[in-house]
Design a protein around this motif. Structure first.
Motif, PDB file in Angstrom:
ATOM      1  N   SER A 113       0.970  -1.214  -0.011  1.00 32.57           N
ATOM      2  CA  SER A 113       0.056  -0.137  -0.036  1.00 32.57           C
ATOM      3  C   SER A 113       0.823   1.265   0.211  1.00 32.57           C
ATOM      4  CB  SER A 113      -0.992   0.136   1.058  1.00 32.57           C
ATOM      5  OG  SER A 113      -0.137   0.065   2.552  1.00 32.57           O
ATOM      6  N   LYS A 114       2.246   1.078  -0.008  1.00 37.24           N
ATOM      7  CA  LYS A 114       3.128   2.062  -0.112  1.00 37.24           C
ATOM      8  C   LYS A 114       3.523   2.599  -1.524  1.00 37.24           C
ATOM      9  CE  LYS A 114       5.073   1.237   4.527  1.00 37.24           C
ATOM     10  NZ  LYS A 114       4.630   2.545   5.280  1.00 37.24           N
ATOM     11  N   TRP A 115       3.419   3.866  -1.922  1.00 35.63           N
ATOM     12  CA  TRP A 115       3.889   4.394  -3.070  1.00 35.63           C
ATOM     13  C   TRP A 115       4.777   5.778  -2.665  1.00 35.63           C
ATOM     14  CZ3 TRP A 115       1.737   2.322  -7.552  1.00 35.63           C
ATOM     15  CH2 TRP A 115       0.921   1.334  -7.602  1.00 35.63           C
ATOM     16  N   GLU A 116       5.551   5.576  -1.782  1.00 30.89           N
ATOM     17  CA  GLU A 116       6.304   6.694  -1.501  1.00 30.89           C
ATOM     18  C   GLU A 116       7.914   6.791  -2.165  1.00 30.89           C
ATOM     19  OE1 GLU A 116       7.132   6.071   2.736  1.00 30.89           O
ATOM     20  OE2 GLU A 116       4.969   6.159   3.202  1.00 30.89           O
ATOM     21  N   VAL A 117       8.618   5.780  -2.368  1.00 30.08           N
ATOM     22  CA  VAL A 117       9.860   5.910  -3.079  1.00 30.08           C
ATOM     23  C   VAL A 117      10.033   4.911  -4.309  1.00 30.08           C
ATOM     24  CG1 VAL A 117      12.212   6.024  -2.988  1.00 30.08           C
ATOM     25  CG2 VAL A 117      10.934   7.305  -1.234  1.00 30.08           C
ATOM     26  N   ALA A 118      10.322   5.559  -5.361  1.00 31.54           N
ATOM     27  CA  ALA A 118      10.512   4.519  -6.768  1.00 31.54           C
ATOM     28  C   ALA A 118      11.853   5.025  -6.970  1.00 31.54           C
ATOM     29  CB  ALA A 118       9.596   4.688  -7.490  1.00 31.54           C
ATOM     30  N   HIS A 119      12.762   3.872  -7.619  1.00 31.79           N
ATOM     31  CA  HIS A 119      14.203   4.026  -8.328  1.00 31.79           C
ATOM     32  C   HIS A 119      13.752   3.854  -9.584  1.00 31.79           C
ATOM     33  CE1 HIS A 119      16.999   4.499  -4.914  1.00 31.79           C
ATOM     34  NE2 HIS A 119      15.847   4.275  -4.255  1.00 31.79           N
ATOM     35  N   ARG A 135       3.015   8.443  -9.898  1.00 27.17           N
ATOM     36  CA  ARG A 135       2.303   7.477  -9.126  1.00 27.17           C
ATOM     37  C   ARG A 135       3.037   7.661  -7.743  1.00 27.17           C
ATOM     38  NH1 ARG A 135      -1.164   3.785 -11.788  1.00 27.17           N
ATOM     39  NH2 ARG A 135      -1.652   3.437  -9.630  1.00 27.17           N
ATOM     40  N   PHE A 136       4.428   7.777  -7.682  1.00 26.38           N
ATOM     41  CA  PHE A 136       4.956   7.696  -6.345  1.00 26.38           C
ATOM     42  C   PHE A 136       5.471   9.282  -5.968  1.00 26.38           C
ATOM     43  CE2 PHE A 136       5.460   3.508  -8.181  1.00 26.38           C
ATOM     44  CZ  PHE A 136       5.467   2.790  -6.977  1.00 26.38           C
ATOM     45  N   SER A 137       5.547   9.456  -4.450  1.00 24.93           N
ATOM     46  CA  SER A 137       5.755  10.670  -4.151  1.00 24.93           C
ATOM     47  C   SER A 137       7.302  11.268  -4.382  1.00 24.93           C
ATOM     48  CB  SER A 137       5.515  10.432  -2.538  1.00 24.93           C
ATOM     49  OG  SER A 137       4.408  10.198  -2.088  1.00 24.93           O
ATOM     50  N   HIS A 138       8.193  10.126  -4.464  1.00 25.71           N
ATOM     51  CA  HIS A 138       9.393  10.817  -4.959  1.00 25.71           C
ATOM     52  C   HIS A 138      10.053   9.570  -5.675  1.00 25.71           C
ATOM     53  CE1 HIS A 138      13.229  12.867  -4.288  1.00 25.71           C
ATOM     54  NE2 HIS A 138      13.813  11.681  -4.502  1.00 25.71           N
ATOM     55  N   VAL A 139      11.020   9.969  -6.641  1.00 28.93           N
ATOM     56  CA  VAL A 139      11.664   9.209  -7.661  1.00 28.93           C
ATOM     57  C   VAL A 139      13.106   9.289  -7.524  1.00 28.93           C
ATOM     58  CG1 VAL A 139      11.963   8.417 -10.149  1.00 28.93           C
ATOM     59  CG2 VAL A 139       9.813   8.706  -8.986  1.00 28.93           C
ATOM     60  N   VAL A 140      14.064   8.415  -7.506  1.00 30.71           N
ATOM     61  CA  VAL A 140      15.204   8.248  -7.619  1.00 30.71           C
ATOM     62  C   VAL A 140      15.640   7.958  -8.756  1.00 30.71           C
ATOM     63  CG1 VAL A 140      17.592   7.822  -6.516  1.00 30.71           C
ATOM     64  CG2 VAL A 140      15.583   8.139  -5.025  1.00 30.71           C
ATOM     65  N   GLU A 163      11.964  17.850  -4.684  1.00 33.80           N
ATOM     66  CA  GLU A 163      11.142  17.155  -4.067  1.00 33.80           C
ATOM     67  C   GLU A 163      10.465  16.026  -4.546  1.00 33.80           C
ATOM     68  OE1 GLU A 163       8.581  20.287  -5.710  1.00 33.80           O
ATOM     69  OE2 GLU A 163      10.778  20.057  -4.883  1.00 33.80           O
ATOM     70  N   HIS A 164      10.250  15.819  -5.859  1.00 33.47           N
ATOM     71  CA  HIS A 164       9.929  14.987  -6.603  1.00 33.47           C
ATOM     72  C   HIS A 164      10.726  13.950  -7.093  1.00 33.47           C
ATOM     73  CE1 HIS A 164       6.200  17.734  -6.969  1.00 33.47           C
ATOM     74  NE2 HIS A 164       5.884  16.856  -6.126  1.00 33.47           N
ATOM     75  N   ILE A 165      11.950  14.350  -7.759  1.00 30.86           N
ATOM     76  CA  ILE A 165      12.907  13.458  -8.591  1.00 30.86           C
ATOM     77  C   ILE A 165      14.226  13.969  -7.939  1.00 30.86           C
ATOM     78  CG2 ILE A 165      13.830  12.802 -10.707  1.00 30.86           C
ATOM     79  CD1 ILE A 165      11.043  13.173 -11.871  1.00 30.86           C
ATOM     80  N   PRO A 181      19.312   0.988   3.360  1.00 33.00           N
ATOM     81  CA  PRO A 181      18.138  -0.301   3.227  1.00 33.00           C
ATOM     82  C   PRO A 181      16.696   0.029   3.713  1.00 33.00           C
ATOM     83  CG  PRO A 181      20.305  -0.472   4.394  1.00 33.00           C
ATOM     84  CD  PRO A 181      20.068   0.732   4.251  1.00 33.00           C
ATOM     85  N   GLY A 182      16.013  -0.847   2.872  1.00 30.47           N
ATOM     86  CA  GLY A 182      14.532  -0.615   3.104  1.00 30.47           C
ATOM     87  C   GLY A 182      13.835   0.789   2.838  1.00 30.47           C
ATOM     88  N   SER A 183      14.557   1.465   1.992  1.00 30.20           N
ATOM     89  CA  SER A 183      13.827   2.761   1.838  1.00 30.20           C
ATOM     90  C   SER A 183      13.197   2.933   0.341  1.00 30.20           C
ATOM     91  CB  SER A 183      15.024   3.791   1.687  1.00 30.20           C
ATOM     92  OG  SER A 183      16.000   3.349   0.837  1.00 30.20           O
ATOM     93  N   ALA A 184      13.056   1.759  -0.412  1.00 25.44           N
ATOM     94  CA  ALA A 184      12.371   2.109  -1.457  1.00 25.44           C
ATOM     95  C   ALA A 184      10.937   1.145  -1.560  1.00 25.44           C
ATOM     96  CB  ALA A 184      13.086   1.732  -2.661  1.00 25.44           C
ATOM     97  N   ASP A 185      10.124   1.489  -2.305  1.00 28.75           N
ATOM     98  CA  ASP A 185       9.053   0.686  -2.534  1.00 28.75           C
ATOM     99  C   ASP A 185       8.889   0.096  -3.931  1.00 28.75           C
ATOM    100  OD1 ASP A 185       7.398   1.592  -0.014  1.00 28.75           O
ATOM    101  OD2 ASP A 185       7.377   3.625  -1.139  1.00 28.75           O
ATOM    102  N   LEU A 186       9.644   0.627  -4.791  1.00 32.02           N
ATOM    103  CA  LEU A 186       9.577  -0.120  -6.213  1.00 32.02           C
ATOM    104  C   LEU A 186      10.941   0.462  -6.776  1.00 32.02           C
ATOM    105  CD1 LEU A 186       7.330  -0.432  -9.012  1.00 32.02           C
ATOM    106  CD2 LEU A 186       9.373   0.909  -9.644  1.00 32.02           C
ATOM    107  N   VAL A 187      11.679  -0.777  -7.502  1.00 37.26           N
ATOM    108  CA  VAL A 187      12.927  -0.727  -8.208  1.00 37.26           C
ATOM    109  C   VAL A 187      12.566  -1.039  -9.481  1.00 37.26           C
ATOM    110  CG1 VAL A 187      15.402  -1.452  -8.604  1.00 37.26           C
ATOM    111  CG2 VAL A 187      14.512  -0.871  -6.106  1.00 37.26           C
ATOM    112  N   ALA A 188      12.942  -0.091 -10.445  1.00 39.23           N
ATOM    113  CA  ALA A 188      12.713  -0.298 -11.931  1.00 39.23           C
ATOM    114  C   ALA A 188      13.910  -0.221 -12.791  1.00 39.23           C
ATOM    115  CB  ALA A 188      11.719   0.616 -12.674  1.00 39.23           C
TER     116      ALA A 188
END
Length: 392
Positions: A113-119, A135-140, A163-165, A181-188
């Motif tokens: 249910s988390k959509w906070e950080v994506a890589h 879709r995610f609050s922040h993207v790296v 603040e977004h990317i 570690p454990g800071s991402a919700d999705l890695v693409a």
């Protein structure tokens, strides 16, 4: 072809990732064990059809700076300020459609249910980053190639603030050194996996992800005529142009880079099935392939001049699926647009495509007759594979 982005194989990486459009393709930055910067890479082949034990001998004395210098000197000769090149590069990649991204989002929604950080690993020009930011609050956005990062920053800045990317200059295998570690919700990772040491990369991605987080990596191959008659008659010309260009690059390379090309070629030929997803770390592994009747590898044995051994690490419990779809990531091109695709596919091709190579010119002239003349448009589709998995 890598749009690892990790340098432009094709990126390889990624046009879609480079996009404020939606596709990914890096340029194949192939330096031995590429994204890891290791100097020596040995691969022990095994009979086709059997899982292959890969033995690599690494020497980690090559620094990121040294690797970048080699890649820049031999491959990536395009300035981040060459806006015409980058506009053409992005416009000739396949556009990842909503249906494709929904495969990833649906997988994620089913487990988190988390959509906070994506890589966006190997972000190239930033197309995937832009999509994920919706879709995610922040993207790296990360890439080993500082040129790619400069382009991504310029293209994304008008629409997204820090603040977004945010941006990280690093190899995919080193991201855990830059992010908790454990800071991402999705890695693409689009177009990048074949350029990385998959064992090191997967360990990094596992550590970056929270439990329930999603790993998604994919690869697309050669533009392919949607019409089956044209595919039979004219596609061999496109394939021959691809082979001629890549053979010039590969066969003129040194031992270290050859090892990188071999790894990438075997990964592409395997349709990413070679990537092992340990059931102790990953669950709900899904491997979806589109248009498997087309050719995924940008280069194979004919271009490389050495044997290619595809392998599979697919487990019986994983979901596998093949789909034929002539509309998939559809591009409508005339002959000029097809030439533009080749011209910016990889910077090293610029001098070969339509400029001084009589055989390539002849093949483009023959292709033009299949198009029906200048300005006539034909429909293209793309072979592609997407792998998604959930971090336990």
């Amino acid at each position: 072809m890598r749009p690892t982005t990790y340098h432009n194989l094709i990126a390889l990486q990624r046009g879609s990732r480079l996009r404020l459009r939606q596709h990914h393709h890096p340029s194949l930055n192939i330096s031995g064990c590429t994204s890891t910067g290791f100097q020596r890479c040995a691969i022990r082949a095994q009979a086709p059809g059997k899982t292959q034990a890969r033995v690599r001998y690494f020497s980690s004395t090559a620094t990121l700076r040294e690797q970048q210098a080699e890649d820049s000197e031999n491959f990536w000769r395009v300035s981040a300020d060459d806006s015409q090149f980058w506009d053409d590069y992005v416009s000739t990649r396949p556009s990842y459609n909503t249906a494709f991204y929904n495969e990833i989002y649906a997988h994620h929604k089913a487990h988190s249910s988390k959509w906070e950080v994506a890589h966006d690993v190997g972000c190239g020009a930033g197309q995937v980053s832009a999509e994920l930011a919706s879709r995610f609050s922040h993207v790296v956005a990360s890439d080993i190639n500082d040129t790619h990062l400069a382009v991504a920053k310029r293209r994304l800045a008008p629409s997204f603030g820090p603040e977004h990317i945010s941006f990280t200059h690093a190899m995919g295998e080193d991201l855990i050194k830059h992010h908790p570690p454990g800071s991402a919700d999705l890695v693409a990772a689009a177009e990048a996996m074949v350029l990385m040491d998959e064992t090191v990369a997967l360990e990094n991605f596992k550590r970056l992800l929270r439990p329930g987080g999603t790993l998604a990596f994919w690869f697309y191959g050669r533009p392919t005529f949607s019409d089956l008659k044209l595919r039979a008659q004219a596609q061999p010309l496109i394939d021959a142009i691809m082979v001629r260009n890549w053979s010039k690059v590969i066969r003129g390379s040194g031992e270290r880079r050859i090892a990188g090309f071999k790894r990438a070629a075997e990964g592409m030929e395997s349709w990413l099935d070679y990537v092992p997803l340990d059931p102790e770390s990953w669950t709900d592994v899904r491997r979806i392939k589109w248009n498997t009747s087309a050719t995924l590898p940008f280069f194979g044995e004919e271009a490389c001049g050495f044997p290619i051994h595809p392998t599979s690490s697919v487990k019986a419990w994983e979901h596998t699926e093949e789909r034929e779809d002539p509309e998939w990531w559809r591009n409508d091109w005339d002959i000029a647009e097809l030439k533009r695709y080749f011209r910016v596919l990889f910077p090293g091709f610029k001098e070969a495509v339509g400029q001084g190579d009589e055989e390539i010119n002849r093949m483009f002239q023959e292709l033009e007759t299949y198009f029906g003349g200048e300005g006539k448009v034909k429909q293209f589709t793309w072979p592609a594979v997407l792998v998604t998995a959930t971090r336990k």
